[in-house]
Scaffold this motif. Structure first.
Motif, PDB file in Angstrom:
ATOM      1  N   PHE A 194      59.610  48.867 -43.289  1.00 50.81           N
ATOM      2  CA  PHE A 194      60.100  50.178 -42.863  1.00 50.81           C
ATOM      3  C   PHE A 194      61.485  50.467 -43.436  1.00 50.81           C
ATOM      4  O   PHE A 194      62.181  51.361 -42.968  1.00 50.81           O
ATOM      5  N   ARG A 195      61.864  49.682 -44.451  1.00 51.65           N
ATOM      6  CA  ARG A 195      63.158  49.918 -45.102  1.00 51.65           C
ATOM      7  C   ARG A 195      63.078  51.097 -46.063  1.00 51.65           C
ATOM      8  O   ARG A 195      63.976  51.917 -46.142  1.00 51.65           O
ATOM      9  N   ARG A 196      61.980  51.143 -46.812  1.00 54.20           N
ATOM     10  CA  ARG A 196      61.744  52.234 -47.758  1.00 54.20           C
ATOM     11  C   ARG A 196      60.270  52.607 -47.674  1.00 54.20           C
ATOM     12  O   ARG A 196      59.404  51.727 -47.609  1.00 54.20           O
ATOM     13  N   TYR A 197      59.994  53.896 -47.725  1.00 58.01           N
ATOM     14  CA  TYR A 197      58.613  54.346 -47.628  1.00 58.01           C
ATOM     15  C   TYR A 197      57.796  53.797 -48.795  1.00 58.01           C
ATOM     16  O   TYR A 197      58.200  53.883 -49.954  1.00 58.01           O
ATOM     17  N   GLY A 198      56.639  53.214 -48.470  1.00 55.52           N
ATOM     18  CA  GLY A 198      55.753  52.677 -49.497  1.00 55.52           C
ATOM     19  C   GLY A 198      56.047  51.248 -49.904  1.00 55.52           C
ATOM     20  O   GLY A 198      55.310  50.681 -50.713  1.00 55.52           O
ATOM     21  N   GLU A 199      57.082  50.652 -49.321  1.00 59.47           N
ATOM     22  CA  GLU A 199      57.433  49.272 -49.684  1.00 59.47           C
ATOM     23  C   GLU A 199      56.515  48.287 -48.937  1.00 59.47           C
ATOM     24  O   GLU A 199      56.271  48.432 -47.738  1.00 59.47           O
ATOM     25  N   VAL A 200      56.025  47.300 -49.674  1.00 60.17           N
ATOM     26  CA  VAL A 200      55.115  46.287 -49.131  1.00 60.17           C
ATOM     27  C   VAL A 200      55.575  44.918 -49.591  1.00 60.17           C
ATOM     28  O   VAL A 200      56.084  44.764 -50.715  1.00 60.17           O
ATOM     29  N   GLY A 201      55.393  43.924 -48.728  1.00 55.94           N
ATOM     30  CA  GLY A 201      55.722  42.561 -49.112  1.00 55.94           C
ATOM     31  C   GLY A 201      54.948  42.109 -50.338  1.00 55.94           C
ATOM     32  O   GLY A 201      53.876  42.636 -50.648  1.00 55.94           O
ATOM     33  N   SER A 202      55.450  41.115 -51.027  1.00 54.24           N
ATOM     34  CA  SER A 202      54.914  40.710 -52.326  1.00 54.24           C
ATOM     35  C   SER A 202      53.491  40.172 -52.238  1.00 54.24           C
ATOM     36  O   SER A 202      53.022  39.750 -51.171  1.00 54.24           O
ATOM     37  N   LEU A 203      52.810  40.196 -53.370  1.00 60.98           N
ATOM     38  CA  LEU A 203      51.465  39.630 -53.457  1.00 60.98           C
ATOM     39  C   LEU A 203      51.541  38.109 -53.337  1.00 60.98           C
ATOM     40  O   LEU A 203      52.506  37.480 -53.785  1.00 60.98           O
ATOM     41  N   GLU A 204      50.500  37.521 -52.754  1.00 56.85           N
ATOM     42  CA  GLU A 204      50.505  36.080 -52.502  1.00 56.85           C
ATOM     43  C   GLU A 204      49.723  35.299 -53.547  1.00 56.85           C
ATOM     44  O   GLU A 204      50.072  34.169 -53.868  1.00 56.85           O
ATOM     45  N   PHE A 205      48.629  35.860 -54.049  1.00 54.98           N
ATOM     46  CA  PHE A 205      47.763  35.138 -54.979  1.00 54.98           C
ATOM     47  C   PHE A 205      47.645  35.915 -56.282  1.00 54.98           C
ATOM     48  O   PHE A 205      47.687  37.157 -56.291  1.00 54.98           O
ATOM     49  N   ASP A 206      47.463  35.194 -57.363  1.00 60.57           N
ATOM     50  CA  ASP A 206      47.139  35.879 -58.610  1.00 60.57           C
ATOM     51  C   ASP A 206      45.624  36.058 -58.698  1.00 60.57           C
ATOM     52  O   ASP A 206      44.873  35.620 -57.814  1.00 60.57           O
ATOM     53  N   ASN A 275      51.316  52.579 -33.361  1.00 60.85           N
ATOM     54  CA  ASN A 275      51.581  52.219 -31.970  1.00 60.85           C
ATOM     55  C   ASN A 275      52.952  51.594 -31.756  1.00 60.85           C
ATOM     56  O   ASN A 275      53.387  51.439 -30.618  1.00 60.85           O
ATOM     57  N   ARG A 276      53.620  51.262 -32.828  1.00 60.43           N
ATOM     58  CA  ARG A 276      54.988  50.755 -32.690  1.00 60.43           C
ATOM     59  C   ARG A 276      55.903  51.794 -32.042  1.00 60.43           C
ATOM     60  O   ARG A 276      56.904  51.436 -31.418  1.00 60.43           O
ATOM     61  N   LEU A 277      55.548  53.053 -32.210  1.00 58.84           N
ATOM     62  CA  LEU A 277      56.375  54.118 -31.637  1.00 58.84           C
ATOM     63  C   LEU A 277      55.927  54.520 -30.242  1.00 58.84           C
ATOM     64  O   LEU A 277      56.471  55.460 -29.660  1.00 58.84           O
ATOM     65  N   LEU A 278      54.943  53.814 -29.691  1.00 60.13           N
ATOM     66  CA  LEU A 278      54.459  54.114 -28.348  1.00 60.13           C
ATOM     67  C   LEU A 278      54.952  53.109 -27.320  1.00 60.13           C
ATOM     68  O   LEU A 278      54.663  53.256 -26.130  1.00 60.13           O
ATOM     69  N   THR A 279      55.668  52.079 -27.746  1.00 61.66           N
ATOM     70  CA  THR A 279      56.098  51.026 -26.829  1.00 61.66           C
ATOM     71  C   THR A 279      57.544  51.242 -26.393  1.00 61.66           C
ATOM     72  O   THR A 279      58.264  52.073 -26.951  1.00 61.66           O
ATOM     73  N   THR A 280      57.961  50.458 -25.416  1.00 62.60           N
ATOM     74  CA  THR A 280      59.349  50.534 -24.952  1.00 62.60           C
ATOM     75  C   THR A 280      60.325  50.049 -26.012  1.00 62.60           C
ATOM     76  O   THR A 280      61.524  50.303 -25.916  1.00 62.60           O
ATOM     77  N   LYS A 281      59.807  49.362 -27.035  1.00 59.25           N
ATOM     78  CA  LYS A 281      60.676  48.849 -28.095  1.00 59.25           C
ATOM     79  C   LYS A 281      60.858  49.835 -29.247  1.00 59.25           C
ATOM     80  O   LYS A 281      61.445  49.499 -30.271  1.00 59.25           O
ATOM     81  N   ARG A 282      60.337  51.060 -29.078  1.00 58.21           N
ATOM     82  CA  ARG A 282      60.441  52.032 -30.168  1.00 58.21           C
ATOM     83  C   ARG A 282      61.896  52.298 -30.547  1.00 58.21           C
ATOM     84  O   ARG A 282      62.218  52.562 -31.710  1.00 58.21           O
ATOM     85  N   ASP A 283      62.790  52.232 -29.563  1.00 58.48           N
ATOM     86  CA  ASP A 283      64.198  52.512 -29.843  1.00 58.48           C
ATOM     87  C   ASP A 283      64.877  51.387 -30.608  1.00 58.48           C
ATOM     88  O   ASP A 283      66.017  51.540 -31.047  1.00 58.48           O
ATOM     89  N   ASP A 284      64.166  50.254 -30.774  1.00 61.99           N
ATOM     90  CA  ASP A 284      64.714  49.180 -31.607  1.00 61.99           C
ATOM     91  C   ASP A 284      64.707  49.574 -33.081  1.00 61.99           C
ATOM     92  O   ASP A 284      65.416  48.972 -33.890  1.00 61.99           O
ATOM     93  N   TYR A 285      63.899  50.584 -33.411  1.00 70.27           N
ATOM     94  CA  TYR A 285      63.851  51.052 -34.790  1.00 70.27           C
ATOM     95  C   TYR A 285      64.860  52.196 -34.966  1.00 70.27           C
ATOM     96  O   TYR A 285      64.817  53.176 -34.231  1.00 70.27           O
ATOM     97  N   PRO A 286      65.748  52.106 -35.944  1.00 68.08           N
ATOM     98  CA  PRO A 286      66.634  53.244 -36.227  1.00 68.08           C
ATOM     99  C   PRO A 286      65.810  54.474 -36.600  1.00 68.08           C
ATOM    100  O   PRO A 286      64.655  54.370 -37.017  1.00 68.08           O
ATOM    101  N   GLU A 287      66.398  55.646 -36.459  1.00 68.26           N
ATOM    102  CA  GLU A 287      65.665  56.887 -36.707  1.00 68.26           C
ATOM    103  C   GLU A 287      65.062  56.927 -38.101  1.00 68.26           C
ATOM    104  O   GLU A 287      63.938  57.410 -38.299  1.00 68.26           O
ATOM    105  N   GLY A 288      65.776  56.389 -39.093  1.00 68.72           N
ATOM    106  CA  GLY A 288      65.241  56.364 -40.451  1.00 68.72           C
ATOM    107  C   GLY A 288      63.966  55.554 -40.542  1.00 68.72           C
ATOM    108  O   GLY A 288      63.026  55.947 -41.244  1.00 68.72           O
TER     109      GLY A 288
END
Length: 401
Positions: A194-206, A275-288
């Motif tokens: 959630f740092r940049r839109y469209g960013e995904v962790g690296s591939l694991e296997f070739d 659903n991350r935005l439906l929990t009580t922890k939603r405010d742990d995420y900055p608005e960005g």
């Protein structure tokens, strides 16, 4: 919710006010579903049904009967509330058993008659499968992967022990097959960030390593489900010939066209992000970050609508156990995300029943109400083709064992 158990000696007639059979465009009215010796024997209009002396009857007037629902992607060993607490419970046998039993029961109470578990490092889903099979705990049929095939040092250490080369991949899969897993789970990419839109962790296997995993699994008769995000990751998975794409965030229209042509299943798991935005922890995420979560959710919903239009084999899965995704309870959330994306209710229900059953290797057993099938059914008050929300609290769940 009333739970009705069906055994191999059960002779039962269900007098359904309405029936959606898993295939039709509409519900049929006033139907008798005859169960004989633990299997569906006939589905007939009530006026043509003949009462048999040795068959019990249950009057379901005012209720709609439909095939039991299927969640094609869960993690029974996680609770969706606290990831670290879930991991800690794995080392406390009584606590982890109680948590697994709760997850199984919650799934069943929300109308799930089968689930596919995407793995955990301890292989606890294999235990859960046996508990249900032997009747120790009530729950849906568990299609188990045991542990996932991951790359050591990459994402997924809680899912599997990690592999280092083709030989260790083959060794892990051979061990899983020896434990009689139903399918093999491979982690191809990292998580959506959630740092940049469209960013995904690296591939694991070739390509060669992933081809090794798929070939080994298929040689043992096990379908392959892959955790994968990003267009590059989906390209890798499709080239290797996997059976189902799990998550698949940021895939492309061209990839959907390939999946439609090949019959590759897609389990989009919108709830795992939304659903991350439906929990009580939603405010742990900055608005960005909250904005990126919303954009990612909307992008996934757009691709689900496109996949439906292209004829991709869509399958409902929630990723239950992920943050904010609760076993059983969050299933309706996933259905509603699809519906808000523009997928018709009847298509969503097929993805939740007949297509999901095929993806789990349970075609011909579950997903339809027809002779020869297992009588794993739910009865709800209202018409789910008109309002999916009636699925939130089934009046009755029928499950065999």
């Amino acid at each position: 919710m009333k739970l009705v158990y069906i055994n191999p000696e059960t002779n039962l007639d269900l007098l359904a006010g309405s029936l959606w059979d898993g295939r039709g465009e509409d519900c049929r009215q006033q139907v008798v579903i005859s169960i004989r010796q633990g299997r569906i024997a006939a589905v007939r209009p009530q006026e043509t049904a003949v009462t048999e002396k040795n068959a019990r009857q249950i009057n379901l007037a005012g209720l709609t009967v439909l095939p039991g629902l299927i969640d094609a992607h869960v993690h029974l060993a996680l609770d969706g509330i606290d990831f670290q607490a879930s991991l800690a419970r794995w080392q406390d046998p009584p606590a982890r058993e109680a948590a697994l039993a709760r997850a199984l029961r919650a799934s069943l109470e929300h109308g799930l008659v089968a689930i596919r578990d995407g793995g955990d490092r301890e292989g606890l889903n294999l235990q859960a499968r046996e508990w249900v099979r032997t009747g120790k705990y009530p729950g849906p049929r568990v299609v188990a992967t045991g542990m996932a095939v991951t790359k050591k040092g990459k994402y997924g250490s809680f899912l599997g022990p990690g592999t280092t080369d083709p030989a260790s991949i083959r060794e892990l899969i051979a061990g899983l097959v020896n434990r009689n897993v139903d399918q093999v789970k491979v982690v191809v990419s990292g998580l959506v960030t959630f740092r940049r839109y469209g960013e995904v962790g690296s591939l694991e296997f070739d390509a060669a390593e992933l081809a090794t995993a798929v070939k080994a699994a298929h040689a043992a008769g096990r379908p392959v489900m892959v955790h994968v995000n990003s267009a590059a990751g989906v390209d890798l998975a499709l080239a290797a010939g996997v059976d189902s794409i799990e998550h698949g965030y940021f895939l492309t229209t061209a990839q959907l066209e390939t999946m439609a042509a090949r019959g590759t299943y897609w389990v989009p798991t919108v709830a795992a992000i939304a659903n991350r935005l439906l929990t009580t922890k939603r405010d742990d995420y900055p608005e960005g970050e909250r904005d990126i979560i919303r954009r990612t959710q909307e992008s996934q919903q757009q691709m689900i609508a496109r996949a439906y239009q292209l004829g991709v084999k869509l399958v409902v899965g929630t990723d239950a156990g992920a943050p904010g995704v609760y076993h059983g309870e969050s299933y309706l959330d996933e259905l509603l995300y699809w519906h808000r994306a523009g997928v018709p209710a009847v298509a969503i229900l097929r993805a939740a029943t007949v297509t999901a059953a095929a993806a789990l290797g349970l075609g011909g057993e579950l997903g339809q109400v027809k002779p020869g099938y297992r009588p794993c059914l739910i009865a709800v008050r209202g018409n789910p083709l008109e309002d999916l929300k009636v699925l939130a609290q089934p009046e009755m769940v029928f499950i065999d064992f």
